[in-house]
Design an enzyme around this catalytic site. Structure first.
Site, short mmCIF file in Angstrom:
data_model
loop_
_atom_site.label_atom_id
_atom_site.label_comp_id
_atom_site.label_asym_id
_atom_site.label_seq_id
_atom_site.Cartn_x
_atom_site.Cartn_y
_atom_site.Cartn_z
N LYS A 13 1.26 -3.12 -3.97
CA LYS A 13 -0.18 -3.46 -3.38
C LYS A 13 -0.36 -2.45 -2.08
O LYS A 13 -1.34 -2.05 -2.03
CB LYS A 13 0.19 -4.76 -2.50
CG LYS A 13 0.15 -5.79 -3.62
CD LYS A 13 0.25 -7.44 -3.11
CE LYS A 13 1.32 -7.50 -2.00
NZ LYS A 13 2.76 -7.57 -2.59
N ARG A 88 -1.85 -15.75 2.02
CA ARG A 88 -0.71 -16.02 1.04
C ARG A 88 -0.42 -17.77 0.84
O ARG A 88 -0.08 -17.89 -0.09
CB ARG A 88 0.61 -15.60 1.75
CG ARG A 88 0.83 -14.34 1.83
CD ARG A 88 2.25 -14.07 2.46
NE ARG A 88 2.51 -12.62 2.90
CZ ARG A 88 3.27 -11.70 2.02
NH1 ARG A 88 3.92 -12.10 1.10
NH2 ARG A 88 3.35 -10.55 2.72
N ARG A 127 13.39 1.15 -2.73
CA ARG A 127 12.65 1.16 -1.73
C ARG A 127 13.45 0.94 -0.47
O ARG A 127 13.33 1.80 0.71
CB ARG A 127 11.49 0.35 -1.68
CG ARG A 127 10.57 0.55 -0.35
CD ARG A 127 9.10 -0.31 -0.31
NE ARG A 127 9.53 -1.51 0.18
CZ ARG A 127 8.68 -2.89 -0.15
NH1 ARG A 127 7.36 -2.44 -0.37
NH2 ARG A 127 9.15 -3.86 0.38
N ARG A 133 15.11 -0.34 4.95
CA ARG A 133 14.21 -1.80 5.05
C ARG A 133 15.26 -2.79 5.06
O ARG A 133 15.72 -3.11 4.02
CB ARG A 133 13.11 -2.17 4.14
CG ARG A 133 11.97 -0.85 4.39
CD ARG A 133 10.92 -1.07 3.65
NE ARG A 133 10.27 -2.28 3.62
CZ ARG A 133 8.86 -2.52 3.24
NH1 ARG A 133 7.98 -1.63 2.76
NH2 ARG A 133 8.33 -3.88 3.31
N ARG A 144 11.97 -14.10 -1.76
CA ARG A 144 10.51 -13.77 -1.47
C ARG A 144 9.50 -14.12 -2.81
O ARG A 144 8.28 -14.51 -2.87
CB ARG A 144 10.06 -12.39 -0.98
CG ARG A 144 10.94 -12.31 0.48
CD ARG A 144 11.10 -11.18 0.87
NE ARG A 144 9.73 -10.07 0.84
CZ ARG A 144 9.77 -8.82 0.76
NH1 ARG A 144 10.74 -8.04 0.56
NH2 ARG A 144 8.45 -8.16 0.72
#
Length: 190
Positions: A13, A88, A127, A133, A144
């Site tokens: 996204k 969301r 990632r 992260r 998630r």
């Protein structure tokens, strides 16, 4: 254009939002980016959000709604925007509808990137390694994704019923996905 981009975490996204916004000349508004900036700067909001994200949870609607409402008042969003990571939940959909109605605006389309879940887990783990992260461990990623399926995916049904949903295959090369999105938006505008 006033757009939303939906899809599970890791669907691409953010990458696609930046590309679409550059082509359309509108800002990409990412609640995730706003939250990460606050975490990095160690603000009060950042510390609150960091604790929530570390467990794989979502930031409460009232906090997120206030941040988005404020951001939509910025001059660069006057003629359009693309929301990434918001709404969301059904409560956030209602809040966004109220925000837009108060400004005499409405959404033009809601893009949904569809992806393979196992591919998304692999993408997010790569990632996490590349960007350092801390919120992207496999356990947190799977939580998630479960939260997304439970709370966010039903929003696609809402927007489909409203005639706004445009589904796009999010798998493949970045350029291919971007072209699919732009083609779908042109089709949706005719």
């Amino acid at each position: 254009m006033r757009l939303i981009i939906l899809g599970p975490p890791g669907a691409g996204k953010g990458t696609q939002a930046a590309r679409i916004c550059q082509r359309l000349g509108i800002p990409a508004i990412s609640t995730g980016d706003i939250f990460r900036a606050n975490i990095k700067n160690r603000t009060g909001l950042g510390q609150q959000v960091e604790a929530i994200l570390a467990t794989g949870g979502y930031v409460p609607d009232e906090v997120t709604n206030a941040i988005v409402d404020d951001r939509l008042t910025w001059p660069d969003a006057r003629d359009g925007f693309l929301l990434d990571g918001y709404p969301r939940t059904a409560g956030q959909v209602a809040a966004l509808d109220e925000m837009l109605a108060a400004r005499g605006e409405r959404l033009d389309a809601v893009l949904e990137l569809t992806v393979d879940e196992d591919a998304v887990v692999a993408r997010l783990l790569r990632r996490a390694e590349m960007e350092g992260r801390i919120d992207d461990t496999e356990v947190v990623i799977r939580e998630r994704l479960a939260i997304y399926r439970r709370e966010t995916a039903p929003l696609a049904e809402h927007y489909a019923a409203a005639g706004l949903l445009v589904q796009v295959d999010g798998m493949g090369e970045v350029d291919e996905v971007t072209e699919r999105i732009l083609t779908a938006l042109r089709v949706g505008q005719s």
